[in-house]
Design a protein around this motif. Sequence first.
Motif, mmCIF file in Angstrom:
data_model
loop_
_atom_site.group_PDB
_atom_site.id
_atom_site.type_symbol
_atom_site.label_atom_id
_atom_site.label_comp_id
_atom_site.label_asym_id
_atom_site.label_seq_id
_atom_site.Cartn_x
_atom_site.Cartn_y
_atom_site.Cartn_z
ATOM 1 N N SER A 54 0.829 -1.217 0.000
ATOM 2 C CA SER A 54 0.000 0.000 0.000
ATOM 3 C C SER A 54 0.860 1.261 0.000
ATOM 4 O O SER A 54 0.395 2.326 -0.405
ATOM 5 N N ILE B 270 8.237 0.894 -0.463
ATOM 6 C CA ILE B 270 8.918 0.044 -1.449
ATOM 7 C C ILE B 270 7.932 -0.944 -2.087
ATOM 8 O O ILE B 270 7.977 -1.201 -3.284
ATOM 9 N N ARG C 122 -2.951 -3.846 5.046
ATOM 10 C CA ARG C 122 -4.191 -3.777 5.840
ATOM 11 C C ARG C 122 -5.226 -2.803 5.259
ATOM 12 O O ARG C 122 -6.415 -3.060 5.285
ATOM 13 N N ARG C 123 -4.772 -1.656 4.730
ATOM 14 C CA ARG C 123 -5.714 -0.586 4.375
ATOM 15 C C ARG C 123 -6.308 -0.774 2.981
ATOM 16 O O ARG C 123 -5.634 -0.510 1.969
ATOM 17 N N ASP D 166 -4.293 -8.598 7.655
ATOM 18 C CA ASP D 166 -3.457 -8.132 8.757
ATOM 19 C C ASP D 166 -2.534 -9.283 9.162
ATOM 20 O O ASP D 166 -2.995 -10.308 9.681
ATOM 21 N N MET D 167 -1.247 -9.123 8.949
ATOM 22 C CA MET D 167 -0.296 -10.204 9.202
ATOM 23 C C MET D 167 -0.070 -10.465 10.692
ATOM 24 O O MET D 167 0.653 -11.390 11.049
ATOM 25 N N ASN E 244 7.499 -8.367 1.919
ATOM 26 C CA ASN E 244 8.056 -7.019 2.089
ATOM 27 C C ASN E 244 7.460 -6.245 3.271
ATOM 28 O O ASN E 244 8.070 -5.297 3.753
ATOM 29 N N TYR F 124 12.765 -4.434 15.671
ATOM 30 C CA TYR F 124 12.865 -4.547 14.214
ATOM 31 C C TYR F 124 14.117 -5.351 13.823
ATOM 32 O O TYR F 124 14.058 -6.260 12.995
ATOM 33 N N ILE G 175 16.304 3.828 2.823
ATOM 34 C CA ILE G 175 15.511 4.114 1.622
ATOM 35 C C ILE G 175 14.517 5.228 1.974
ATOM 36 O O ILE G 175 13.938 5.232 3.076
ATOM 37 N N THR H 144 11.513 6.085 2.037
ATOM 38 C CA THR H 144 10.054 5.956 2.203
ATOM 39 C C THR H 144 9.610 6.895 3.339
ATOM 40 O O THR H 144 10.400 7.220 4.231
ATOM 41 N N SER I 222 7.709 6.441 5.891
ATOM 42 C CA SER I 222 7.781 5.910 7.256
ATOM 43 C C SER I 222 9.227 5.890 7.769
ATOM 44 O O SER I 222 9.489 6.226 8.919
HETATM 45 P P1 NDP Z 1 6.474 1.099 4.838
HETATM 46 O O1 NDP Z 1 6.275 1.382 6.287
HETATM 47 O O2 NDP Z 1 6.428 2.227 3.874
HETATM 48 O O3 NDP Z 1 5.407 0.034 4.361
HETATM 49 C C1 NDP Z 1 5.045 -1.033 5.177
HETATM 50 C C2 NDP Z 1 3.939 -1.803 4.479
HETATM 51 O O4 NDP Z 1 3.523 -2.877 5.329
HETATM 52 C C3 NDP Z 1 2.714 -0.957 4.200
HETATM 53 O O5 NDP Z 1 2.169 -1.311 2.955
HETATM 54 C C4 NDP Z 1 1.761 -1.323 5.334
HETATM 55 O O6 NDP Z 1 0.439 -1.117 4.877
HETATM 56 C C5 NDP Z 1 2.103 -2.812 5.521
HETATM 57 N N1 NDP Z 1 1.771 -3.301 6.863
HETATM 58 C C6 NDP Z 1 2.018 -2.706 8.062
HETATM 59 N N2 NDP Z 1 1.540 -3.457 9.066
HETATM 60 C C7 NDP Z 1 0.970 -4.551 8.489
HETATM 61 C C8 NDP Z 1 0.279 -5.675 9.008
HETATM 62 N N3 NDP Z 1 0.066 -5.844 10.320
HETATM 63 N N4 NDP Z 1 -0.201 -6.596 8.139
HETATM 64 C C9 NDP Z 1 -0.014 -6.445 6.806
HETATM 65 N N5 NDP Z 1 0.627 -5.395 6.252
HETATM 66 C C10 NDP Z 1 1.111 -4.466 7.095
HETATM 67 O O7 NDP Z 1 7.863 0.290 4.739
HETATM 68 P P2 NDP Z 1 9.074 0.458 3.716
HETATM 69 O O8 NDP Z 1 8.546 0.536 2.336
HETATM 70 O O9 NDP Z 1 9.976 1.513 4.216
HETATM 71 O O10 NDP Z 1 9.835 -0.934 3.912
HETATM 72 C C11 NDP Z 1 9.533 -2.047 3.101
HETATM 73 C C12 NDP Z 1 10.523 -3.154 3.388
HETATM 74 O O11 NDP Z 1 11.853 -2.674 3.178
HETATM 75 C C13 NDP Z 1 10.480 -3.663 4.831
HETATM 76 O O12 NDP Z 1 10.648 -5.043 4.864
HETATM 77 C C14 NDP Z 1 11.665 -2.960 5.477
HETATM 78 O O13 NDP Z 1 12.179 -3.673 6.578
HETATM 79 C C15 NDP Z 1 12.643 -2.945 4.313
HETATM 80 N N6 NDP Z 1 13.660 -1.928 4.497
HETATM 81 C C16 NDP Z 1 13.323 -0.599 4.431
HETATM 82 C C17 NDP Z 1 14.268 0.375 4.650
HETATM 83 C C18 NDP Z 1 13.945 1.834 4.571
HETATM 84 O O14 NDP Z 1 14.838 2.642 4.893
HETATM 85 N N7 NDP Z 1 12.753 2.224 4.157
HETATM 86 C C19 NDP Z 1 15.644 0.013 5.009
HETATM 87 C C20 NDP Z 1 15.892 -1.401 5.043
HETATM 88 C C21 NDP Z 1 14.924 -2.318 4.800
HETATM 89 P P3 NDP Z 1 -0.854 -0.966 5.829
HETATM 90 O O15 NDP Z 1 -0.536 0.091 6.826
HETATM 91 O O16 NDP Z 1 -1.921 -0.574 4.861
HETATM 92 O O17 NDP Z 1 -1.088 -2.303 6.408
#
Ligand code: NDP
Length: 282
Positions: free
Chosen positions: A37, A40, A60-61, A86-87, A113, A177, A212, A214, A216
């Motif tokens: 959603s 990345i 989730r959303r 919801d994981m 991811n 984490y 990265i 993003t 968040s």
């Molecule tokens: P974001 O926080 O932007 O995205 C997280 C995603 O996970 C969203 O789509 C969110 O959507 C979903 N999510 C959150 N909680 C749940 C849940 N309980 N069940 C299902 N889905 C869920 O993360 P990033 O894009 O920054 O990171 C993506 C990946 O890259 C991760 O694995 C992260 O560890 C890895 N990474 C990122 C880095 C960075 O700097 N950004 C650095 C190193 C690794 P929703 O809220 O709608 O559920």
Amino acid sequence: ILLLGSLSAALIALQWSGPTFSEESLKGMRVLVTGASTGIGEQLAYLYARMGAQIVITARREHVLKEVVKKCLDLGAQKALYIAADMAETADADRVVEFAEEQLKGLDYIVLNHIGPSPYAMWDGDVDHIRWLMQVNFHSYVKMAVKALPALEKTNGSIMVVSSLLGKMCSPFALPYTATKFALNGFFGSLQHELAMKHSNVTVTVCTLGLIDTESAMEKIKGYIDMPAYPAHEAAYQIIKAGALRQSETFYPWYTFYYTLFRDWFPYYRDLVIRNSFIYQP
Ligand code: NDP
């Protein structure tokens, strides 16, 4: 220095001499992307869409997923569907894989991811949060991989696991984490051995990412660390490419590979550098 230089040159040469990536090869491929959603995951969905893949996305959303699906179809996805899940709920991992397999009539790639929200601060001793985060960031990955394996076996498919430099190096302010990412590296790294020893058709690609850009991640590190963040769409491209080339590991950006390579050479200085790169007043 000479030795390191030659080593780097040899590694780069090795990368160049490998097979080349063709975006065309992903046309029509059946892909499941989790955490799609935002961030990345969202970029992964758009890139797969542009390459003409058939995609199922999840997070989730629901209202956000709907918008991402719409954009994927505009970008050229052969098929784009979503399933809200919801994981943290143990049954949802299986439900998502079943949905993707049914809707796409098989699976070629699953990209694991998603991550649950976790505070970026000194650890406050909350063990329940670690347990919860393990479910979201680790146990659900294992469950989805196991559920998808028979379908991936039929298609010479691949599992991509989005991990982090914090799955290889310890760091302050993100203890829960970091624990989940080390768990992922341990499990999926070992699974790679078992699949290879069983002559399985399935490959696992573990993706080590640095910072990265993003929303968040930028929000979390604000006030703690000042370092360049790399673009999410480039990270997503690297993940897709590594999966398509069936690489066991990929690193993005480039520095993550060298951090990992030299991690244990000078532990005293490594730890000094890590601690001094954060802004913190006790
Ligand atoms: P974001 O926080 O932007 O995205 C997280 C995603 O996970 C969203 O789509 C969110 O959507 C979903 N999510 C959150 N909680 C749940 C849940 N309980 N069940 C299902 N889905 C869920 O993360 P990033 O894009 O920054 O990171 C993506 C990946 O890259 C991760 O694995 C992260 O560890 C890895 N990474 C990122 C880095 C960075 O700097 N950004 C650095 C190193 C690794 P929703 O809220 O709608 O559920």
